[in-house]
Design a protein around this motif. Structure first.
Motif, PDB file in Angstrom:
ATOM      1  N   ASP A 168     -43.409  -4.784 -23.863  1.00 23.43           N
ATOM      2  CA  ASP A 168     -43.358  -6.013 -25.004  1.00 23.43           C
ATOM      3  C   ASP A 168     -45.146  -5.995 -25.292  1.00 23.43           C
ATOM      4  O   ASP A 168     -45.704  -6.403 -24.644  1.00 23.43           O
ATOM      5  CB  ASP A 168     -42.970  -7.261 -24.455  1.00 23.43           C
ATOM      6  CG  ASP A 168     -42.968  -8.336 -25.492  1.00 23.43           C
ATOM      7  OD1 ASP A 168     -43.902  -8.436 -26.470  1.00 23.43           O
ATOM      8  OD2 ASP A 168     -41.952  -9.200 -25.443  1.00 23.43           O
ATOM      9  N   THR A 192     -42.539 -12.116 -35.096  1.00 26.41           N
ATOM     10  CA  THR A 192     -42.610 -13.746 -35.426  1.00 26.41           C
ATOM     11  C   THR A 192     -44.264 -14.197 -35.368  1.00 26.41           C
ATOM     12  O   THR A 192     -44.700 -15.126 -35.661  1.00 26.41           O
ATOM     13  CB  THR A 192     -41.823 -14.436 -34.726  1.00 26.41           C
ATOM     14  OG1 THR A 192     -40.546 -13.905 -34.656  1.00 26.41           O
ATOM     15  CG2 THR A 192     -41.762 -15.874 -34.950  1.00 26.41           C
ATOM     16  N   LYS A 193     -44.950 -13.478 -34.441  1.00 20.44           N
ATOM     17  CA  LYS A 193     -46.342 -13.715 -33.886  1.00 20.44           C
ATOM     18  C   LYS A 193     -47.148 -13.262 -34.601  1.00 20.44           C
ATOM     19  O   LYS A 193     -47.397 -13.482 -35.827  1.00 20.44           O
ATOM     20  CB  LYS A 193     -46.112 -13.389 -32.501  1.00 20.44           C
ATOM     21  CG  LYS A 193     -45.047 -13.896 -31.491  1.00 20.44           C
ATOM     22  CD  LYS A 193     -44.798 -15.398 -31.604  1.00 20.44           C
ATOM     23  CE  LYS A 193     -43.583 -16.012 -30.954  1.00 20.44           C
ATOM     24  NZ  LYS A 193     -42.493 -15.451 -30.830  1.00 20.44           N
TER      25      LYS A 193
END
Ligand SMILES: Cc1ncc(COP(=O)(O)O)c(C=O)c1O
Length: 376
Positions: A168, A192-193
């Motif tokens: 990740d 999303t980040k």
């Protein structure tokens, strides 16, 4: 091409009808198929807007192929279920995003998948590997303790033992760290980040060699977590400024980490850019920049966490991370709320731990807000 240039130009297409500089949005979910090279359909992950973003991300990560998902968890779950069958074993780093931890601990047993949560040292990862291990999964820098795993060493274990390795890479973003170049097989992002970067969309991505991506796609087509054309367009727009944003966030986070490390009411700061970080040397070797995320513990004898959070004027207590605005959260109440108190204690996530996602504002303004909220 270098990163800023890739952000702007890779994958993006000039509108052939008008000459407009931005990739047109193709919202169709039905595409003609007679005489076409492939059947195009959103859930087959091959629409024009999906492909544009994937091309940009592939160039930024040095990947051969990729898949865009409707959330980071959709990417993580599809990837894990693609490589793990009933009866297989997975080695999973234990200091990871709470949602991933919860997926493994709550759902793997139902699928007959065995797992070992492990510390992030090379020795601990190697010791957890068994003859039936099919996946090694790491996250670095990790959420929320900013632990650093030696990526190359983890990839080497996988290569020697014939085990797929996945990471990740959300906290670092493709600007600060490129794990495929260090031997990892699959890179995951919660887009999303940082990749989305404006706290206004939800998406995920899996990137890697064609072989692994083809395998993930076989499972992903059935699970169905694809991304729509409009969000793809927003993502493409965000990616054009990714390097500029992240470089600024790196610099701001370094200034704030140094300030907090000197502050008498702060007990501990976790930031890989600080020389005091236990794995600073590894971070320096494998990262281009140290990122915009840090976590810290305030000395609650001086200022309680709750009081500190409520006194902040600009920095907002909010969920998520990686946006242009500086936000803060207590992982025990947010990203890791689904874990039991015992699980959190075992991971070292105290009730008083605060996670800061540093934005692109002027560093002085972020610092003065934190300083006033930390005063007695
Ligand atoms: C490091 C990390 N990975 C994955 C996720 C999951 O992403 P999403 O919320 O887009 O499903 C998150 C979300 O907070 C995260 O912080």
């Amino acid at each position: 091409m270098q990163k800023n240039t890739q952000c702007v130009h890779s994958g993006s297409r000039i509108d052939p009808a008008t000459g407009g500089l931005n990739t047109p949005v193709y919202p169709s979910s039905a595409f003609r198929y007679l005489d076409m090279a492939e059947n195009v359909y959103p859930r087959y992950y091959n629409t024009p807007n999906q492909k544009t973003v994937v091309e940009k991300l592939c160039d930024l990560e040095g990947a051969e192929g990729g898949i865009l998902f409707s959330s980071g968890m959709a990417a993580i779950s599809a990837m894990m279920l693609a490589f793990l069958n009933s009866g297989d074993h997975a080695v999973i780093q234990k200091d990871i995003y709470g949602g991933t931890h919860h997926f493994v601990s709550a759902d793997f047993k139902r699928f007959g998948i065995e797992f070992t949560f492990t510390g992030n040292s090379t020795q601990e990862i190697e010791a957890a590997v068994r003859p039936d291990t099919r996946l090694i999964y790491i996250e670095t820098p990790s959420n929320p303790l900013l632990m650093i795993t030696d990526i190359q060493a983890a990839a080497d274990i996988g290569r020697r033992r014939g085990i797929v390795t996945a990471i990740d890479n959300t906290f670092a973003s493709p600007i600060n760290q490129n794990p495929l170049g260090l031997g990892i097989d699959v890179v995951i992002h919660s887009g999303t980040k940082y990749i989305g970067g404006h706290s206004d969309l939800c998406c995920g991505a899996a990137l890697g060699r064609a072989k692994e991506i083809t395998r993930i796609k076989r499972t992903a087509v059935n699970l169905g977590g694809s991304l729509n054309a409009l969000t793809c367009y927003l993502l493409e727009r965000s990616l054009k400024t990714l390097a500029v944003r992240v470089e600024r966030q790196n610099a701001n986070a370094m200034a704030i980490a140094e300030f907090l490390a000197r502050h008498p009411f702060v007990r501990r700061v976790n930031y890989p850019g600080l020389e005091s970080h236990p794995a600073h040397a590894i971070a320096r070797r494998q990262m281009w920049g140290f990122g915009g995320m840090l976590s810290f513990e305030v000395d609650e004898r001086q200022v309680t966490c709750d009081r500190f959070l409520r006194r902040l004027k600009m920095v907002t207590p909010a969920l998520s991370l990686g946006g242009v605005e500086t936000i803060i959260c207590a992982p025990a109440a947010t990203s890791h709320a689904k874990l039991t108190p015992a699980e959190r204690a075992q991971l070292g996530i105290s009730e008083g731990l605060l996670r800061l996602s540093v934005g692109i504002e002027d560093a002085e303004d972020i610092l003065s807000d934190i300083a006033q909220a930390l005063s007695r």
